[in-house]
Design a protein around this motif. Sequence first.
Motif, mmCIF file in Angstrom:
data_model
loop_
_atom_site.group_PDB
_atom_site.id
_atom_site.type_symbol
_atom_site.label_atom_id
_atom_site.label_comp_id
_atom_site.label_asym_id
_atom_site.label_seq_id
_atom_site.Cartn_x
_atom_site.Cartn_y
_atom_site.Cartn_z
ATOM 1 N N ALA A 62 0.869 -1.388 0.095
ATOM 2 C CA ALA A 62 0.001 -0.094 -0.027
ATOM 3 C C ALA A 62 0.864 1.230 -0.030
ATOM 4 O O ALA A 62 0.500 2.354 -0.645
ATOM 5 C CB ALA A 62 -0.803 -0.003 1.086
ATOM 6 N N LEU A 63 2.020 1.221 0.639
ATOM 7 C CA LEU A 63 2.707 2.543 0.527
ATOM 8 C C LEU A 63 3.538 2.546 -0.556
ATOM 9 O O LEU A 63 3.687 3.528 -1.226
ATOM 10 C CB LEU A 63 4.130 2.062 1.857
ATOM 11 N N ILE A 64 4.032 1.444 -1.358
ATOM 12 C CA ILE A 64 4.538 1.627 -2.606
ATOM 13 C C ILE A 64 3.537 2.204 -3.697
ATOM 14 O O ILE A 64 3.853 3.040 -4.395
ATOM 15 C CB ILE A 64 5.025 0.239 -3.118
ATOM 16 N N TRP A 65 2.380 1.653 -3.399
ATOM 17 C CA TRP A 65 1.074 2.167 -4.306
ATOM 18 C C TRP A 65 0.880 3.469 -4.259
ATOM 19 O O TRP A 65 0.682 4.209 -5.255
ATOM 20 C CB TRP A 65 -0.027 1.354 -4.000
ATOM 21 N N ARG A 66 0.801 4.060 -3.106
ATOM 22 C CA ARG A 66 0.775 5.522 -2.785
ATOM 23 C C ARG A 66 1.805 6.243 -2.996
ATOM 24 O O ARG A 66 1.767 7.376 -3.822
ATOM 25 C CB ARG A 66 0.719 5.908 -1.323
ATOM 26 N N VAL A 67 3.008 5.943 -3.111
ATOM 27 C CA VAL A 67 4.227 6.776 -3.809
ATOM 28 C C VAL A 67 4.299 6.576 -5.306
ATOM 29 O O VAL A 67 4.426 7.492 -5.715
ATOM 30 C CB VAL A 67 5.638 5.685 -3.183
ATOM 31 N N MET A 68 3.826 5.297 -6.062
ATOM 32 C CA MET A 68 3.851 5.354 -7.267
ATOM 33 C C MET A 68 2.555 6.435 -7.803
ATOM 34 O O MET A 68 2.600 7.080 -8.887
ATOM 35 C CB MET A 68 3.435 3.945 -7.785
ATOM 36 N N MET A 69 1.436 6.435 -7.019
ATOM 37 C CA MET A 69 0.383 7.331 -7.474
ATOM 38 C C MET A 69 0.758 8.836 -7.339
ATOM 39 O O MET A 69 0.284 9.489 -8.270
ATOM 40 C CB MET A 69 -0.911 6.999 -6.742
ATOM 41 N N GLY A 70 1.624 8.881 -6.332
ATOM 42 C CA GLY A 70 2.008 10.371 -6.096
ATOM 43 C C GLY A 70 2.845 10.738 -7.248
ATOM 44 O O GLY A 70 3.019 11.926 -7.836
ATOM 45 N N ILE A 71 3.900 9.916 -7.658
ATOM 46 C CA ILE A 71 4.783 10.283 -8.815
ATOM 47 C C ILE A 71 4.135 10.360 -10.107
ATOM 48 O O ILE A 71 4.317 11.284 -10.914
ATOM 49 C CB ILE A 71 5.672 8.940 -8.956
ATOM 50 N N LEU A 72 2.974 9.413 -10.270
ATOM 51 C CA LEU A 72 2.323 9.643 -11.509
ATOM 52 C C LEU A 72 1.600 10.917 -11.551
ATOM 53 O O LEU A 72 1.369 11.461 -12.587
ATOM 54 C CB LEU A 72 1.359 8.575 -11.627
ATOM 55 N N CYS A 73 0.972 11.078 -10.462
ATOM 56 C CA CYS A 73 0.296 12.549 -10.465
ATOM 57 C C CYS A 73 1.197 13.542 -10.664
ATOM 58 O O CYS A 73 0.810 14.802 -11.216
ATOM 59 C CB CYS A 73 -0.685 12.712 -9.117
ATOM 60 N N GLY A 74 2.275 13.495 -10.031
ATOM 61 C CA GLY A 74 3.098 14.686 -10.350
ATOM 62 C C GLY A 74 3.732 14.867 -11.883
ATOM 63 O O GLY A 74 3.766 15.666 -12.257
ATOM 64 N N VAL A 75 4.069 13.527 -12.363
ATOM 65 C CA VAL A 75 4.240 13.758 -13.735
ATOM 66 C C VAL A 75 3.196 14.315 -14.827
ATOM 67 O O VAL A 75 3.190 15.072 -15.631
ATOM 68 C CB VAL A 75 4.652 12.297 -14.160
ATOM 69 N N ILE A 76 2.012 13.906 -14.242
ATOM 70 C CA ILE A 76 0.571 14.323 -15.217
ATOM 71 C C ILE A 76 0.643 16.029 -14.869
ATOM 72 O O ILE A 76 0.299 16.420 -15.894
ATOM 73 C CB ILE A 76 -0.396 13.507 -14.887
ATOM 74 N N PHE A 77 0.930 16.478 -13.708
ATOM 75 C CA PHE A 77 0.512 17.680 -13.317
ATOM 76 C C PHE A 77 1.975 18.528 -14.006
ATOM 77 O O PHE A 77 1.434 19.627 -14.615
ATOM 78 C CB PHE A 77 0.707 17.827 -11.858
ATOM 79 N N LEU A 78 3.064 17.976 -14.210
ATOM 80 C CA LEU A 78 4.188 18.674 -15.033
ATOM 81 C C LEU A 78 3.815 18.735 -16.262
ATOM 82 O O LEU A 78 3.985 19.586 -17.067
ATOM 83 C CB LEU A 78 5.565 17.857 -14.567
ATOM 84 N N VAL A 79 3.356 17.644 -17.070
ATOM 85 C CA VAL A 79 3.070 17.679 -18.549
ATOM 86 C C VAL A 79 1.851 18.547 -18.837
ATOM 87 O O VAL A 79 2.055 19.332 -19.715
ATOM 88 C CB VAL A 79 2.354 16.059 -18.995
ATOM 89 N N LEU A 80 0.889 18.785 -17.965
ATOM 90 C CA LEU A 80 -0.408 19.506 -18.140
ATOM 91 C C LEU A 80 0.378 20.898 -17.839
ATOM 92 O O LEU A 80 -0.176 21.972 -18.552
ATOM 93 C CB LEU A 80 -1.091 19.264 -17.160
ATOM 94 N N LEU A 81 1.261 21.326 -16.968
ATOM 95 C CA LEU A 81 1.818 22.618 -16.581
ATOM 96 C C LEU A 81 2.567 23.143 -17.871
ATOM 97 O O LEU A 81 2.350 24.247 -18.389
ATOM 98 C CB LEU A 81 2.546 22.823 -15.376
ATOM 99 N N LEU A 82 3.336 22.135 -18.624
ATOM 100 C CA LEU A 82 4.135 22.559 -19.798
ATOM 101 C C LEU A 82 3.272 22.627 -20.893
ATOM 102 O O LEU A 82 3.513 23.705 -21.786
ATOM 103 C CB LEU A 82 4.999 21.396 -19.975
#
Length: 109
Positions: free
Chosen positions: A60-80
């Motif tokens: 569950a901890l790994i899943w939360r970290v991976m979802m956080g990374i995925l959301c960060g990457v999506i946010f970065l792409v949308l910002l760019l």
Amino acid sequence: MSVILMLLFLYLSRVCQLASVVNVLENIYGFNALKKGKDLANEKKLVGMGIAFVLYRFLALIWRVMMGILCGVIFLVLLLVFIVTQTVVYLVCKSYHWEAIDKVGLLTF
């Protein structure tokens, strides 16, 4: 009530995991594999459920970290994409008003 459901989930998941291992290693299939998995799980019930609990918490901890990374990457792409869109709109508006566009400034990064 939720503690009972969690313990039941841990027990059933352990039995099913043991049944899948029995299925592969001993060529016993179906309900016979589930019965053998249940028999194996009953010997060290609390230890097995404790190990399963720790592993599920870790997953569950790994899943939360991976979802956080995925959301960060999506946010970065949308910002760019948003920044590029603003730049294109600026250049289109500037050309619409017949203003000069500094093409050398566009080439430098």
